[in-house]
Design an enzyme around this catalytic site. Sequence first.
Site, PDB file in Angstrom:
ATOM      1  N   ALA A  38      65.012  30.315  35.072  1.00 52.71           N
ATOM      2  CA  ALA A  38      65.728  31.537  35.477  1.00 52.71           C
ATOM      3  C   ALA A  38      64.821  32.301  36.418  1.00 52.71           C
ATOM      4  O   ALA A  38      63.596  32.232  36.289  1.00 52.71           O
ATOM      5  CB  ALA A  38      66.053  32.392  34.269  1.00 52.71           C
ATOM      6  N   GLY A 116      55.512  24.096  40.716  1.00 52.09           N
ATOM      7  CA  GLY A 116      54.887  23.871  42.018  1.00 52.09           C
ATOM      8  C   GLY A 116      53.378  23.730  41.909  1.00 52.09           C
ATOM      9  O   GLY A 116      52.738  24.453  41.159  1.00 52.09           O
ATOM     10  N   VAL A 239      40.165  44.922  15.664  1.00 49.50           N
ATOM     11  CA  VAL A 239      40.637  43.934  14.693  1.00 49.50           C
ATOM     12  C   VAL A 239      39.686  42.750  14.756  1.00 49.50           C
ATOM     13  O   VAL A 239      39.447  42.201  15.833  1.00 49.50           O
ATOM     14  CB  VAL A 239      42.082  43.513  15.032  1.00 49.50           C
ATOM     15  N   MET A 321      49.153  45.602  37.015  1.00 51.18           N
ATOM     16  CA  MET A 321      50.155  44.554  36.752  1.00 51.18           C
ATOM     17  C   MET A 321      51.503  45.233  36.560  1.00 51.18           C
ATOM     18  O   MET A 321      51.950  45.475  35.436  1.00 51.18           O
ATOM     19  CB  MET A 321      49.761  43.750  35.526  1.00 51.18           C
ATOM     20  N   LEU A 322      52.121  45.572  37.680  1.00 51.50           N
ATOM     21  CA  LEU A 322      53.397  46.286  37.646  1.00 51.50           C
ATOM     22  C   LEU A 322      54.389  45.593  38.565  1.00 51.50           C
ATOM     23  O   LEU A 322      54.030  45.184  39.676  1.00 51.50           O
ATOM     24  CB  LEU A 322      53.203  47.735  38.119  1.00 51.50           C
ATOM     25  N   ALA A 323      55.644  45.502  38.113  1.00 45.13           N
ATOM     26  CA  ALA A 323      56.671  44.810  38.890  1.00 45.13           C
ATOM     27  C   ALA A 323      56.828  45.438  40.279  1.00 45.13           C
ATOM     28  O   ALA A 323      56.926  44.724  41.281  1.00 45.13           O
ATOM     29  CB  ALA A 323      58.003  44.849  38.142  1.00 45.13           C
ATOM     30  N   HIS A 447      69.767  73.447  40.143  1.00 47.04           N
ATOM     31  CA  HIS A 447      69.724  74.080  38.834  1.00 47.04           C
ATOM     32  C   HIS A 447      71.019  73.746  38.105  1.00 47.04           C
ATOM     33  O   HIS A 447      72.089  73.813  38.717  1.00 47.04           O
ATOM     34  CB  HIS A 447      69.602  75.601  38.988  1.00 47.04           C
TER      35      HIS A 447
HETATM   36  P1  NAI Z   1      47.253  47.674  28.541  1.00 51.21           P
HETATM   37  O1  NAI Z   1      46.091  47.349  29.384  1.00 51.21           O
HETATM   38  O2  NAI Z   1      48.237  48.700  28.958  1.00 51.21           O
HETATM   39  O3  NAI Z   1      46.734  48.153  27.100  1.00 51.21           O
HETATM   40  C1  NAI Z   1      45.911  47.378  26.294  1.00 51.21           C
HETATM   41  C2  NAI Z   1      45.207  48.284  25.302  1.00 51.21           C
HETATM   42  O4  NAI Z   1      44.531  47.488  24.370  1.00 51.21           O
HETATM   43  C3  NAI Z   1      44.166  49.208  25.957  1.00 51.21           C
HETATM   44  O5  NAI Z   1      44.376  50.518  25.514  1.00 51.21           O
HETATM   45  C4  NAI Z   1      42.844  48.631  25.442  1.00 51.21           C
HETATM   46  O6  NAI Z   1      41.837  49.622  25.290  1.00 51.21           O
HETATM   47  C5  NAI Z   1      43.262  48.045  24.108  1.00 51.21           C
HETATM   48  N1  NAI Z   1      42.420  46.948  23.612  1.00 51.21           N
HETATM   49  C6  NAI Z   1      41.892  45.936  24.336  1.00 51.21           C
HETATM   50  N2  NAI Z   1      41.210  45.097  23.513  1.00 51.21           N
HETATM   51  C7  NAI Z   1      41.334  45.602  22.257  1.00 51.21           C
HETATM   52  C8  NAI Z   1      40.857  45.192  20.970  1.00 51.21           C
HETATM   53  N3  NAI Z   1      40.125  44.095  20.825  1.00 51.21           N
HETATM   54  N4  NAI Z   1      41.173  45.943  19.891  1.00 51.21           N
HETATM   55  C9  NAI Z   1      41.921  47.076  20.028  1.00 51.21           C
HETATM   56  N5  NAI Z   1      42.384  47.508  21.237  1.00 51.21           N
HETATM   57  C10 NAI Z   1      42.104  46.781  22.313  1.00 51.21           C
HETATM   58  O7  NAI Z   1      47.941  46.253  28.233  1.00 51.21           O
HETATM   59  P2  NAI Z   1      49.357  45.907  27.625  1.00 51.21           P
HETATM   60  O8  NAI Z   1      49.943  47.070  26.918  1.00 51.21           O
HETATM   61  O9  NAI Z   1      49.180  44.634  26.889  1.00 51.21           O
HETATM   62  O10 NAI Z   1      50.227  45.647  28.934  1.00 51.21           O
HETATM   63  C11 NAI Z   1      49.885  44.551  29.798  1.00 51.21           C
HETATM   64  C12 NAI Z   1      50.242  44.845  31.224  1.00 51.21           C
HETATM   65  O11 NAI Z   1      51.649  44.935  31.385  1.00 51.21           O
HETATM   66  C13 NAI Z   1      49.642  46.148  31.702  1.00 51.21           C
HETATM   67  O12 NAI Z   1      49.078  45.945  32.961  1.00 51.21           O
HETATM   68  C14 NAI Z   1      50.818  47.079  31.792  1.00 51.21           C
HETATM   69  O13 NAI Z   1      50.669  48.029  32.827  1.00 51.21           O
HETATM   70  C15 NAI Z   1      51.978  46.126  32.058  1.00 51.21           C
HETATM   71  N6  NAI Z   1      53.205  46.693  31.491  1.00 51.21           N
HETATM   72  C16 NAI Z   1      53.794  47.736  32.149  1.00 51.21           C
HETATM   73  C17 NAI Z   1      54.915  48.341  31.611  1.00 51.21           C
HETATM   74  C18 NAI Z   1      55.491  49.515  32.310  1.00 51.21           C
HETATM   75  O14 NAI Z   1      55.164  49.718  33.472  1.00 51.21           O
HETATM   76  N7  NAI Z   1      56.316  50.328  31.659  1.00 51.21           N
HETATM   77  C19 NAI Z   1      55.531  47.869  30.371  1.00 51.21           C
HETATM   78  C20 NAI Z   1      54.793  46.817  29.752  1.00 51.21           C
HETATM   79  C21 NAI Z   1      53.685  46.247  30.317  1.00 51.21           C
END
Ligand code: NAI
Length: 468
Positions: A38, A116, A239, A321-323, A447
Amino acid sequence: MSDNFDVVIIGGGPGGYVCAIRAAQLGLSVACVEMRGALGGTCLNVGCMPSKALLHASELYAEAEHGMAKFGIKTGKVSIDIGELMTSKDDTVKGLTDGVAYLLKKNKVDYIEGRGTITGQGSVKVDLTAGGERALSAKSIVIATGSDVASLPGIDIDEKQVISSTGALSLPKVPKHMVVIGGGVIGLELGSVWKRLGAEVTVVEFMDRITPEMDGEVSKTFARILKKQGFTFKLKSKVTAVKKTKASVSVSVEPAAGGDAEQIKCDVVLVAVGRKPYTEGLGLEDAGVKMTERGQVEIDDHFQTNIKGIYAIGDVVRGAMLAHKAEDEGTAVAEIIAGFAGHVNYDAIPGVIYTMPEVASVGKTEEALKAAGTDYVVGKFPFTANSRAKANRQTDGFVKILSCAATDKVLGAHIIGADAGNMIAELTLAVEKGITAEDLAYTCHAHPTETEAVREAAMATDGRAVHM
Ligand code: NAI
């Protein structure tokens, strides 16, 4: 069916398919290779779009359960059928991915289903999903293969008890207790979905605050609001082990600086500690394409790798990493390949977290301005003083504008509020075009709308907010 193209794009996500359409619009012959079955990449299939479908539905559920009574609306007992919720989400995804296939066809892009591999400068081999191979030749190749879930050492994602964002979009039932590792965007959005549907949610975050990259004041307010919604945060924690039994999961959580471990029992663990560039099986090493230490494809200012004619965009290269960042890069690289001056302004890329309230930002944070020694002015306006937010009973949050003390130009803006994701567009335009806070203050805003808070925050940079 020709196998010679001006451009072959590997990956049909927001970066790849937008690049394909733009290149075709500019008169180039284009093929887009995608192996998922897809189009739309992570975003449409297992990311932004299914999560937004679940966020919207769970928000309606939470409103019906707790939010409507204050307006005199009596709902009785509300229930949810998770199976139907998932079917509705899957229908949304199917409609969107089919829509992209239609757009490629309309623009005469050759959509090739398969994996690819770059076999040399200007040549791509496709292992076709339907069986067999196809050898393509291209004047330009664009790598747009995106990213994949990152895990932690010793933690095995089975997508049942220990899940990634993909598993969290398809749980068969509401967990009693979900532990989320990582207090970033995915953890808080998908944690919100399952929290609203009835799960207890505990977020373990390594740093001393959630969403550590965000403006500090916004991050603090955001954490306070989520705590009020029932989230439990374990900050400065890591963790160290996850042990599964048939009935439950035991998570060992230690202080980040070391110390005694605490055991948290739950039924599902969501690993949300970031994503990593996806380059598996692409043949980059054999082709001699240079990578960065972080596993990204290295590119120059024009998205070209060290090999002439091989470009890369989106999650597989440096940057957020943003669309929408990938889409902009897709457009820019198509224009560069066609001989125009494609360009992306990385200072004006908005970021949004689709929780309730939403959090949106663009440009610099206060911390970044301080670190750079830039003189700036803060203008802030709370939604408690905005008439529409009051009528909607959605008064959590504020608009914060950071303008240059010398030029008055908007350098950054941060919004926490119900409609923040839409409202950030005006401020993104301000940062992109070098608009001043005074320009915003003298622009008429309808408003009653929440956007009046943007105008008031702009006025507040000059101490002249009217409704505060
Ligand atoms: P993220 O980088 O936003 O957050 C990961 C978090 O995990 C950070 O706060 C970091 O400090 C924490 N972390 C890292 N290792 C850890 C550990 N061992 N133990 C505890 N905490 C730890 O990454 P996330 O949320 O996985 O998103 C991945 C990507 O996808 C990002 O680049 C994000 O911007 C993108 N994304 C964007 C969205 C949006 O624009 N609304 C929605 C979902 C994802």
